[in-house]
Design an enzyme around this catalytic site. Structure first.
Site, PDB file in Angstrom:
ATOM      1  N   HIS A 113       3.106   7.929  -4.184  1.00 26.35           N
ATOM      2  CA  HIS A 113       3.261   8.436  -5.363  1.00 26.35           C
ATOM      3  C   HIS A 113       2.004   9.442  -5.581  1.00 26.35           C
ATOM      4  CE1 HIS A 113       1.010   5.985  -8.197  1.00 26.35           C
ATOM      5  NE2 HIS A 113       1.478   5.058  -7.647  1.00 26.35           N
ATOM      6  N   ASP A 115       0.923  11.055  -8.467  1.00 21.77           N
ATOM      7  CA  ASP A 115       0.467  11.001  -9.890  1.00 21.77           C
ATOM      8  C   ASP A 115      -0.424  10.100 -10.041  1.00 21.77           C
ATOM      9  OD1 ASP A 115       2.814   9.342  -9.739  1.00 21.77           O
ATOM     10  OD2 ASP A 115       2.895   9.261 -12.082  1.00 21.77           O
ATOM     11  N   ASP A 146      -4.661   4.004  -5.889  1.00 21.11           N
ATOM     12  CA  ASP A 146      -3.469   4.252  -6.670  1.00 21.11           C
ATOM     13  C   ASP A 146      -3.097   5.469  -7.148  1.00 21.11           C
ATOM     14  OD1 ASP A 146      -0.926   3.101  -7.620  1.00 21.11           O
ATOM     15  OD2 ASP A 146      -2.002   2.374  -9.421  1.00 21.11           O
ATOM     16  N   GLU A 181       5.242   8.314 -11.049  1.00 14.95           N
ATOM     17  CA  GLU A 181       5.370   6.731 -11.046  1.00 14.95           C
ATOM     18  C   GLU A 181       4.648   6.296 -12.107  1.00 14.95           C
ATOM     19  OE1 GLU A 181       4.678   2.627  -9.863  1.00 14.95           O
ATOM     20  OE2 GLU A 181       3.119   4.397 -10.243  1.00 14.95           O
ATOM     21  N   GLU A 182       3.529   6.583 -12.295  1.00 13.38           N
ATOM     22  CA  GLU A 182       2.628   6.077 -13.626  1.00 13.38           C
ATOM     23  C   GLU A 182       3.238   6.535 -15.019  1.00 13.38           C
ATOM     24  OE1 GLU A 182       0.719   4.065 -12.623  1.00 13.38           O
ATOM     25  OE2 GLU A 182      -0.448   4.608 -10.835  1.00 13.38           O
ATOM     26  N   HIS A 446      -5.601   1.374 -12.166  1.00  8.51           N
ATOM     27  CA  HIS A 446      -5.385   1.712 -13.539  1.00  8.51           C
ATOM     28  C   HIS A 446      -6.728   1.342 -14.477  1.00  8.51           C
ATOM     29  CE1 HIS A 446      -0.621   1.196 -13.342  1.00  8.51           C
ATOM     30  NE2 HIS A 446      -1.254   1.692 -12.371  1.00  8.51           N
TER      31      HIS A 446
END
Length: 478
Positions: A113, A115, A146, A181-182, A446
């Protein structure tokens, strides 16, 4: 480009092809990192409060990289709606690509992903979150690990494969680089249905997980599910003076504290009857390693029962991730009429998300103190997942990782959730699922100062290149 090697590797594989792919990955690695830094510079936060134009720019940048590979028959940026009906909102842009398999070879779907999570406070970062910065062996920036590194693992692996085998290889490849996704993958199910013919595959590689450590690869075989919601606790029709009525009238904060305390036992284990644990074997992992990786402060003890990894991989967990209440700076002598909290629960493999939601709802209603009124909304669900490790795709992946890393992979669980994997299984029930990753225990996805270890990334990229080469030599019926 070198001359294409034969796809019958009976005599030359793996040594000749392995070394050729290793050389190709090494030679292209500076360009791969340069492409990754360009992606990281795009602040592609997919949350509703952020500018969608950045996510669109990110999708376009990824599509340009994919077209540049010169191996796909189709490369497009596509959207799907969130929900149903004429008023359904559009989802964030995703990149899809496909080349057809030939001569009986299988097709593999590569997922990542583009995003990213919001960066949080700039002052918590040692360097600006969207200015990728190399310090030592790590590249720092939001999305560096990520999951824009996951994208570049796919891009880099295909580049290496093309360099060694030529662009005319037989393996079928589909690519799906998601853009939300996030923010919950809200259009994911619709996207899969609408793009089924483009994405259908014999094996699916989800490059969005972790490795055991800097020197040891991992294949993720267990993922906890997720149940999250906003819980509003109300006790009064309006705010009242705490001096005039305090001691006789229960305020919402008191009720919230009492109610939330029922979710855990004294040792921090989840105390909600009906939330189950899974029976998973776990590798050795001691408290010292937990302290180092999680950042536990001196004197703070771990919570829960059982082995540490069973608590993270195979048992439920409940966290209050947010509270809507007056800040300390704005506090007044007032009995609060309502308090809202965000409850985030992780569900062990083997229990459905909908069952867990009803168990949590029933527990809260039964334990509401002082007759407090409860309301639950903003529900988000995600199914847990267990990988079937008996198929040929896992065997080929394990062999590729062993060649790339010089160590056999560890089968791990992950305490976090990737809910869309259950949707992949539902749409493509015959496909074999592999959950791999480019991260290590100190990548801090994150969080502020998210980073990618370049050595881990290079080995993960080589693993995927070797995996693709193995599939290109494989009859899809075997």
């Amino acid at each position: 480009m070198t001359d294409a090697l034969p796809t019958d590797f009976a005599s030359t594989y793996p040594a000749t092809v392995t070394e050729a792919l290793r050389d190709a990955v090494t030679a292209a690695f500076p360009a791969t990192i340069a492409d990754l830094t360009r992606l990281v510079k795009i602040p592609s936060v997919s949350w509703a409060a952020f500018d969608r134009a950045h996510v669109a720019a990110s999708a376009d940048a990824v599509a340009e990289l994919v077209r540049g590979l010169g191996v796909f028959d189709l490369v497009e940026v596509r959207h799907a709606a969130i929900g149903e009906g004429a008023d359904a909102a559009p989802g964030q842009p995703a990149v899809v690509a496909r080349r057809a398999a030939r001569n009986g070879r299988p097709t593999v779907l590569l997922y990542a992903h583009h995003d990213v999570q919001p960066p949080g406070r700039d002052e918590d970062w040692e360097s600006p979150p969207f200015e990728p910065t190399l310090r030592g062996d790590r590249l720092y920036g939001r999305g560096a690990a990520d999951d824009k590194a996951g994208i570049m693992a796919h891009i880099g692996a295909i580049r290496a494969l093309t360099e060694v085998l030529g662009a005319d290889f037989d393996l079928g490849i589909a690519l799906f680089i998601e853009g939300e996704e996030e923010s919950g993958s809200l259009s994911f199910a619709n996207f899969l249905r609408e793009n089924r013919e483009v994405l259908e595959a014999d094996a699916i590689v989800v490059a969005d997980s972790n490795n055991w450590d800097l020197e040891t690869p991992a294949l993720t075989v267990a993922l906890r599910g997720a149940v999250a919601f906003r819980l509003t606790i109300s006790t009064l029709a309006h705010a009242s003076h705490s001096g005039m009525f305090g001691g006789a009238v229960p305020d919402a904060m008191l009720a919230a504290i009492r109610l939330l305390s029922t979710l855990h036992d004294a040792d921090g284990s989840v105390a909600v009857e009906g939330l189950r644990s899974a029976d998973l074997e776990t590798p050795e992992y001691d408290e010292a390693q937990l302290r180092a990786e999680a950042g536990l402060l001196d004197g703070v003890t771990p919570i829960g029962r059982g082995t540490i990894l069973s608590r993270i991989w195979a048992q439920p967990a409940i966290t209050v991730t947010g509270i809507d209440a007056p800040s300390v700076a704005n506090a007044s002598n007032t009995l609060l009429p309502s308090v809202a909290v965000r409850v985030s629960a992780r569900i062990a493999p083997g229990q459905s998300d909908t069952e867990a939601l009803e168990i949590l709802r029933e527990h809260l209603e039964q334990h509401a103190p002082f007759g407090a009124h409860l309301a639950i909304d903003g529900i988000e669900l995600g199914q847990p997942f267990l990988v079937d490790t008996s198929g040929w795709a896992v065997a080929e992946s394990n062999a590729a990782m062993t060649d790339a890393w010089g160590k056999a992979p560890v089968e791990i669980g992950v305490g976090g959730s990737i809910p869309f994997i259950a949707e992949l299984v539902e749409e493509f029930p015959s496909a074999q699922i592999l959950v791999t990753g480019v991260e290590d225990p100190d990548s801090r996805p994150h969080s502020p100062n998210e980073s990618l270890h370049l050595g881990v990334f290079k080995r993960a990229l080589l693993s995927e290149a070797l995996f693709l080469a193995r599939l290109d030599a494989r009859d899809s019926t075997s």
